[in-house]
Scaffold this active site. Structure first.
Site, PDB file in Angstrom:
ATOM      1  NE  ARG A  65     -16.393   7.556  36.117  1.00  0.00           N
ATOM      2  CZ  ARG A  65     -16.710   6.786  37.344  1.00  0.00           C
ATOM      3  NH1 ARG A  65     -17.645   6.159  37.552  1.00  0.00           N
ATOM      4  NH2 ARG A  65     -15.817   6.870  38.226  1.00  0.00           N
ATOM      5  CD  GLU A 102     -10.951   7.596  51.327  1.00  0.00           C
ATOM      6  OE1 GLU A 102     -11.653   7.788  50.327  1.00  0.00           O
ATOM      7  OE2 GLU A 102     -11.237   8.377  52.597  1.00  0.00           O
TER       8      GLU A 102
HETATM    9  P1  AMP Z   1      -7.619   7.800  42.018  1.00  0.00           P
HETATM   10  O1  AMP Z   1      -7.007   6.382  42.057  1.00  0.00           O
HETATM   11  O2  AMP Z   1      -7.725   7.928  43.407  1.00  0.00           O
HETATM   12  O3  AMP Z   1      -6.639   8.573  41.244  1.00  0.00           O
HETATM   13  O4  AMP Z   1      -8.921   7.679  41.432  1.00  0.00           O
HETATM   14  C1  AMP Z   1      -9.247   7.480  40.309  1.00  0.00           C
HETATM   15  C2  AMP Z   1     -10.233   6.684  39.719  1.00  0.00           C
HETATM   16  O5  AMP Z   1     -11.401   6.817  40.640  1.00  0.00           O
HETATM   17  C3  AMP Z   1     -10.925   6.866  38.348  1.00  0.00           C
HETATM   18  O6  AMP Z   1     -11.067   5.746  37.639  1.00  0.00           O
HETATM   19  C4  AMP Z   1     -12.118   7.746  38.457  1.00  0.00           C
HETATM   20  O7  AMP Z   1     -13.218   7.433  37.745  1.00  0.00           O
HETATM   21  C5  AMP Z   1     -12.490   7.437  40.185  1.00  0.00           C
HETATM   22  N1  AMP Z   1     -12.868   8.690  40.806  1.00  0.00           N
HETATM   23  C6  AMP Z   1     -12.031   9.003  42.075  1.00  0.00           C
HETATM   24  N2  AMP Z   1     -12.372  10.177  42.463  1.00  0.00           N
HETATM   25  C7  AMP Z   1     -13.620  10.482  41.888  1.00  0.00           C
HETATM   26  C8  AMP Z   1     -14.411  11.677  41.855  1.00  0.00           C
HETATM   27  N3  AMP Z   1     -14.321  12.790  42.802  1.00  0.00           N
HETATM   28  N4  AMP Z   1     -15.308  11.889  40.891  1.00  0.00           N
HETATM   29  C9  AMP Z   1     -15.385  10.982  39.731  1.00  0.00           C
HETATM   30  N5  AMP Z   1     -14.813   9.826  39.819  1.00  0.00           N
HETATM   31  C10 AMP Z   1     -13.621   9.532  40.771  1.00  0.00           C
END
Ligand code: AMP
Length: 178
Positions: A65, A102
């Site tokens: 995205r 996770e």
């Molecule tokens: P993080 O590594 O936990 O910061 O997660 C970020 C990545 O996961 C990004 O590339 C987002 O596109 C996706 N992502 C994580 N949580 C969400 C959410 N609640 N809604 C949409 N995309 C998410």
């Protein structure tokens, strides 16, 4: 400075999908925003205006995205575009970084010739949650010994405190906060 009215309009256009892709996650769906020509323009223009004076030379965007707005952002900033991709997708020699999810692990890759030491990089993704993905991408960017890196997201989930993982020394800007 990103305008308050633009923030409100963009925020209202993002769709929330409860329990996607797994129970307990409130998925922030940007497709309802970027399908609208004026909103896509607003997201990219607000971000580009914010970084106009930073002399960004490369936008490094995270699959998948991050590519959507990252390409447009690079074009508007007069910068190059560098993809950070999932393993096995980039055709030439890569640096790779494994990071914890996770459940389990994932990895990101960047081409070894993607950045030069005089680059000023804007890392871009659609959303900052825990910061694990952005940290992995920043680790890859760090292999190049570049001048400076900034981080930009359309959405930041403040309660997950991902920003604290990235800073200092990274400057983080998100248009919309939940
Ligand atoms: P993080 O590594 O936990 O910061 O997660 C970020 C990545 O996961 C990004 O590339 C987002 O596109 C996706 N992502 C994580 N949580 C969400 C959410 N609640 N809604 C949409 N995309 C998410």
């Amino acid at each position: 400075m990103i305008s308050e009215s633009a923030i409100k309009t963009i925020k209202e256009s993002i769709r929330n999908i409860p329990d996607f892709p797994v129970k307990g996650i409130q998925f922030k769906d940007i497709t309802t925003a970027i399908q609208q020509p004026l909103l896509l323009q607003m997201i990219v223009d607000q971000m580009a205006d914010h970084y106009r004076k930073n002399r960004i030379t490369k936008v490094v965007a995270i699959e998948s995205r991050g590519f959507i707005t990252g390409g447009a952002l690079a074009y508007r900033l007069g910068a190059g575009f560098v993809p950070v991709r999932k393993p096995g997708k980039l055709p030439s020699q890569t640096y790779s970084k494994t990071y914890d999810l996770e459940y389990g692990q994932d990895a990101l890759e960047i081409h070894q010739d993607a950045l030069q030491p005089d680059d000023v990089v804007l890392l871009h993704d659609d959303l900052l949650a825990t910061g694990g993905t952005a940290m992995a991408a920043l680790d890859l960017i760090g292999r190049f010994n570049i001048r400076q890196a900034y981080c930009s997201f359309i959405i930041e989930l403040d309660f997950l405190k991902g920003r604290q993982k990235l800073s200092p020394p990274f400057d983080v800007t998100s248009i919309v906060h939940f």
